[in-house]
Design a protein around this motif. Structure first.
Motif, short mmCIF file in Angstrom:
data_model
loop_
_atom_site.label_atom_id
_atom_site.label_comp_id
_atom_site.label_asym_id
_atom_site.label_seq_id
_atom_site.Cartn_x
_atom_site.Cartn_y
_atom_site.Cartn_z
N PRO A 2 34.45 47.31 33.35
CA PRO A 2 35.29 48.45 32.96
C PRO A 2 35.86 48.22 31.56
O PRO A 2 36.24 47.12 31.21
N GLN A 5 41.04 47.75 31.97
CA GLN A 5 41.44 47.40 33.32
C GLN A 5 42.91 47.71 33.46
O GLN A 5 43.73 47.28 32.64
N ILE A 7 45.36 46.85 35.69
CA ILE A 7 45.91 46.01 36.76
C ILE A 7 46.98 45.12 36.16
O ILE A 7 46.78 44.57 35.07
N PRO A 81 44.37 47.11 46.58
CA PRO A 81 44.82 48.29 45.84
C PRO A 81 45.84 49.04 46.71
O PRO A 81 45.67 49.12 47.92
N ARG A 88 48.49 49.39 40.24
CA ARG A 88 47.86 48.21 40.83
C ARG A 88 48.52 46.95 40.33
O ARG A 88 48.53 46.66 39.12
N ILE B 7 47.12 41.07 30.08
CA ILE B 7 46.45 40.05 30.88
C ILE B 7 45.36 40.75 31.69
O ILE B 7 45.60 41.82 32.25
N LYS B 8 44.19 40.14 31.74
CA LYS B 8 43.13 40.72 32.57
C LYS B 8 42.91 39.84 33.81
O LYS B 8 43.24 38.66 33.81
N VAL B 9 42.37 40.46 34.86
CA VAL B 9 42.16 39.74 36.11
C VAL B 9 40.67 39.67 36.44
O VAL B 9 40.00 40.70 36.51
N LEU B 46 35.36 40.75 35.77
CA LEU B 46 36.63 41.48 35.89
C LEU B 46 36.69 42.34 37.16
O LEU B 46 35.67 42.91 37.58
N VAL B 47 37.87 42.41 37.72
CA VAL B 47 38.12 43.23 38.91
C VAL B 47 38.25 44.68 38.48
O VAL B 47 38.88 44.98 37.46
N ARG B 48 37.63 45.58 39.23
CA ARG B 48 37.79 47.01 38.94
C ARG B 48 39.07 47.53 39.60
O ARG B 48 39.51 47.00 40.62
N ASP B 49 39.61 48.57 39.00
CA ASP B 49 40.92 49.09 39.45
C ASP B 49 40.96 49.47 40.92
O ASP B 49 42.00 49.36 41.57
N GLU B 51 38.94 48.41 43.56
CA GLU B 51 38.33 47.55 44.59
C GLU B 51 39.25 46.39 44.92
O GLU B 51 40.03 45.93 44.07
N LEU B 53 40.04 42.38 45.88
CA LEU B 53 39.53 41.15 45.25
C LEU B 53 38.25 40.69 45.94
O LEU B 53 37.32 40.22 45.28
N ILE B 90 43.22 35.83 33.95
CA ILE B 90 43.56 35.04 35.12
C ILE B 90 42.40 35.15 36.09
O ILE B 90 41.95 36.25 36.40
N ILE B 92 40.94 34.62 39.77
CA ILE B 92 41.20 34.38 41.19
C ILE B 92 39.88 33.91 41.77
O ILE B 92 38.89 34.64 41.72
#
Lengths: 228, 228
Positions: A2, A5, A7, A81, A88, B7-9, B46-49, B51, B53, B90, B92
């Protein structure tokens, strides 16, 4: 991947307190902003760009409750979510077990109030904080079965029954007391002194015990198998 | 509270594979973008908004390696500022142990290549992925000492030595074989059959063993104390 993001990352802490008088308690703050305004919640907040996760949770604890806790363990990251109605937010959670008398609580700008709540008398909690608290309690119970616990929580010298009380309070169940004592003595992290317990009433006073710090920290690192 | 958090996850996975022939291996991808272009790395992104984890790590594994893994455990969140040279990310992380033959590897758009690497012959890894891998291996070793492992990894019926080999490969050390067998039999998650092992050479063939799925899953839930 994406492009943007949307989040945010927060840290939240489950700080357990133990005293032999009060048993197991949890440090909570009263929220003074929406959502869940006036609800009790775990202390925590958003991570700043330039601080580590550990620095973030220590700063939040200091800001919201006035307590300085220099060691917390990471518990789990909660990221469903919708867990925060605003947007988020993924919460990276921490937990620890401390002696509550050591702290003077002080709610700061982010919180309307701060207090210790007995684990058996919890209020309704904001967000998914009850779920986080339950996970932390499970982890703490588990930890007690493979690491010695109590050095920072009990007096320097104490009757053996104080250690039993600590384990029963955290595990939230009775233990086989004879087996428990046998194992603790065998592990060697506790030593019997020759000093006697001062008794209020009648009965034969037992010897006081103290921790053997060297053995305690060695076993904390190596791990033990504490089936009780 | 910072107005904007930059910050991105991400999620990253340490997928361990085991076969009795190859021992313990790890699933890695070769990066085709900067930074660390052409370096091997853990699969992730990267995690989508929208979904969870868990959905994110499954999607990334599918996209980057072609494998579908429906169960991974969360390991730890790595969040030191500077761990990604581009911006604050970050990670996870998740880990799991699977049978590599079950998968057909297929690098997708995000990766130049994908392969299993024996744990003893790892390449240089991108970012802090070596640290993540080491933490995952430690967790896996630990897990083997309080949960039965192997049901999904070994053949339906196998000589007892296959289970020993699995434990030695993951623990990366010899085990007390007599004590190990005694404990496994006592736990009851393995049953001896009356079928004999087919031997290539000389020697007395031993009986084959099989898992008792009911007992296995019961003990996986309850936990065991497997000091070996």
């Amino acid at each position: 991947m994406p492009a943007i993001q949307n989040i945010k990352v927060a840290v939240d802490a489950v700080v357990f307190g133990y005293t032999s008088k009060e048993g197991l308690s949890v440090l909570l703050i009263k929220r003074n902003i929406k959502p869940f305004k006036d609800s009790w919640a775990l202390p925590g907040g958003l991570v700043r760009d330039d601080e580590s996760l550990e620095e973030a949770i220590q700063r939040e604890l200091k800001e919201e409750t006035g307590v300085n806790i220099n060691y917390l363990e990471q518990l789990y990251s909660f990221g469903k979510p919708g867990r925060d109605p605003r947007n988020r937010v993924i919460s990276i959670t921490y937990y620890g077990l401390v002696k509550p008398d050591a702290f003077e609580l002080q709610a700061d700008t982010d919180a309307a109030d701060v207090a210790w709540f007995n684990i058996k008398k919890l209020p309704q909690l904001a967000f998914d904080h009850h779920e986080i608290l339950t996970a932390a309690h499970e982890r703490l119970k588990n930890k007690m079965l493979y690491q010695p616990v109590g050095f920072e929580l009990l007096e320097e010298k104490f009757p053996f029954s104080e250690l039993e009380k600590l384990y029963m309070a955290v595990l939230d169940r009775p233990i086989d007391r004879r087996n428990f004592k046998k194992k603790v003595i065998k592990f060697g992290f506790l030593e019997e002194t020759t000093e006697k317990q001062a008794l209020d009433g009648a009965g034969r006073p037992g010897n006081l015990f103290k921790f053997n710090p060297q053995k305690y920290y060695q076993l904390q690192k190596e791990g033990i198998n504490f089936e009780i």
